[in-house]
Scaffold this motif. Structure first.
Motif, PDB file in Angstrom:
ATOM      1  N   THR A 121       0.850  -1.174   0.000  1.00  0.00           N
ATOM      2  CA  THR A 121       0.000   0.000   0.000  1.00  0.00           C
ATOM      3  C   THR A 121       0.889   1.228   0.000  1.00  0.00           C
ATOM      4  O   THR A 121       1.770   1.353   0.829  1.00  0.00           O
ATOM      5  CB  THR A 121      -0.917  -0.004   1.234  1.00  0.00           C
ATOM      6  N   GLU A 122       0.647   2.092  -0.948  1.00  0.00           N
ATOM      7  CA  GLU A 122       1.426   3.312  -1.066  1.00  0.00           C
ATOM      8  C   GLU A 122       0.748   4.420  -0.271  1.00  0.00           C
ATOM      9  O   GLU A 122      -0.462   4.568  -0.299  1.00  0.00           O
ATOM     10  CB  GLU A 122       1.536   3.743  -2.524  1.00  0.00           C
ATOM     11  N   LEU A 164      -3.161   9.662   1.978  1.00  0.00           N
ATOM     12  CA  LEU A 164      -3.876   8.921   0.952  1.00  0.00           C
ATOM     13  C   LEU A 164      -3.173   7.585   0.789  1.00  0.00           C
ATOM     14  O   LEU A 164      -1.950   7.550   0.647  1.00  0.00           O
ATOM     15  CB  LEU A 164      -3.867   9.692  -0.371  1.00  0.00           C
ATOM     16  N   THR A 188      -3.498   3.679  -1.245  1.00  0.00           N
ATOM     17  CA  THR A 188      -4.183   2.952  -2.312  1.00  0.00           C
ATOM     18  C   THR A 188      -3.880   1.469  -2.185  1.00  0.00           C
ATOM     19  O   THR A 188      -2.767   1.076  -1.839  1.00  0.00           O
ATOM     20  CB  THR A 188      -3.767   3.466  -3.702  1.00  0.00           C
ATOM     21  N   SER A 189      -4.909   0.658  -2.446  1.00  0.00           N
ATOM     22  CA  SER A 189      -4.678  -0.784  -2.483  1.00  0.00           C
ATOM     23  C   SER A 189      -4.678  -1.268  -3.930  1.00  0.00           C
ATOM     24  O   SER A 189      -4.727  -2.454  -4.205  1.00  0.00           O
ATOM     25  CB  SER A 189      -5.737  -1.535  -1.659  1.00  0.00           C
ATOM     26  N   CYS A 190      -4.582  -0.331  -4.861  1.00  0.00           N
ATOM     27  CA  CYS A 190      -4.549  -0.646  -6.281  1.00  0.00           C
ATOM     28  C   CYS A 190      -3.322  -1.502  -6.600  1.00  0.00           C
ATOM     29  O   CYS A 190      -2.229  -1.261  -6.090  1.00  0.00           O
ATOM     30  CB  CYS A 190      -4.509   0.654  -7.079  1.00  0.00           C
ATOM     31  N   TRP A 236      -4.682  -7.437  -3.880  1.00  0.00           N
ATOM     32  CA  TRP A 236      -5.613  -6.335  -3.630  1.00  0.00           C
ATOM     33  C   TRP A 236      -6.505  -6.642  -2.420  1.00  0.00           C
ATOM     34  O   TRP A 236      -6.709  -5.777  -1.568  1.00  0.00           O
ATOM     35  CB  TRP A 236      -6.472  -6.069  -4.877  1.00  0.00           C
ATOM     36  N   THR A 295      -6.617  -4.395   0.895  1.00  0.00           N
ATOM     37  CA  THR A 295      -7.875  -3.742   1.222  1.00  0.00           C
ATOM     38  C   THR A 295      -8.346  -4.134   2.613  1.00  0.00           C
ATOM     39  O   THR A 295      -8.829  -3.279   3.372  1.00  0.00           O
ATOM     40  CB  THR A 295      -8.936  -4.054   0.147  1.00  0.00           C
ATOM     41  N   CYS A 309      -9.146   2.978   7.482  1.00  0.00           N
ATOM     42  CA  CYS A 309      -9.111   3.844   6.300  1.00  0.00           C
ATOM     43  C   CYS A 309     -10.498   3.948   5.682  1.00  0.00           C
ATOM     44  O   CYS A 309     -11.287   3.011   5.723  1.00  0.00           O
ATOM     45  CB  CYS A 309      -8.157   3.275   5.248  1.00  0.00           C
ATOM     46  N   GLN A 327     -13.278  -3.929 -11.312  1.00  0.00           N
ATOM     47  CA  GLN A 327     -13.880  -3.140 -10.237  1.00  0.00           C
ATOM     48  C   GLN A 327     -15.195  -3.746  -9.763  1.00  0.00           C
ATOM     49  O   GLN A 327     -15.506  -3.692  -8.578  1.00  0.00           O
ATOM     50  CB  GLN A 327     -14.127  -1.707 -10.699  1.00  0.00           C
ATOM     51  N   HIS A 380     -17.932   1.722   1.965  1.00  0.00           N
ATOM     52  CA  HIS A 380     -17.131   2.369   0.932  1.00  0.00           C
ATOM     53  C   HIS A 380     -17.965   3.410   0.214  1.00  0.00           C
ATOM     54  O   HIS A 380     -19.187   3.366   0.229  1.00  0.00           O
ATOM     55  CB  HIS A 380     -16.565   1.348  -0.059  1.00  0.00           C
ATOM     56  N   THR A 439     -13.962   9.597 -11.472  1.00  0.00           N
ATOM     57  CA  THR A 439     -12.567  10.027 -11.608  1.00  0.00           C
ATOM     58  C   THR A 439     -12.465  11.546 -11.475  1.00  0.00           C
ATOM     59  O   THR A 439     -11.523  12.048 -10.864  1.00  0.00           O
ATOM     60  CB  THR A 439     -11.961   9.586 -12.963  1.00  0.00           C
TER      61      THR A 439
END
Length: 117
Positions: free
Chosen positions: A1-2, A11, A13-15, A58, A62, A70, A86, A100, A105
């Protein structure tokens, strides 16, 4: 995770993106414990060359984010629709009852500008 930080705002992300065969997880298929088949089948309807290891990574990221408190955000296309991957991710969030929010975008870009993340 970044994670990036600007003042008191963060911020994460789990992308997951496994771009090509050079990545050791590219093309790996992980099996779903419920169905016994790889995750590709519930994500895409068939096995895909790029595999579904990304989805396993992911899910773990997540779950970690949710446990850390988060806020989970699903970024949609500008028309509010989701891609195939997605759709599978949102099914997972719903199956775990993870709260969630959905934002387009364009809305997400505004959120980033407002918090200067």
């Amino acid at each position: 995770t970044e994670v990036s930080r600007a003042q008191e705002v963060s911020l994460a992300t789990s992308c997951v993106f496994l771009p090509d065969e050079k990545n050791p997880d590219y093309g790996i298929h992980d099996h779903d414990s419920e169905s016994g088949s790889c995750h590709c089948y519930h994500l895409y309807g068939e096995a895909k060359d790029w595999g579904c290891r990304w989805y396993t990574i992911w899910m773990k990221q997540t779950c970690k984010a949710s446990l850390a408190g988060c806020k989970l955000v699903v970024v949609t296309k500008d028309d509010g629709s989701l891609g195939h991957s997605q759709e599978g991710e949102v099914r997972f969030l719903n199956s775990k009852a993870f709260p969630h929010e959905r934002v387009s975008t364009a809305e997400f870009a505004l959120m980033l500008l407002e918090c200067q993340c």
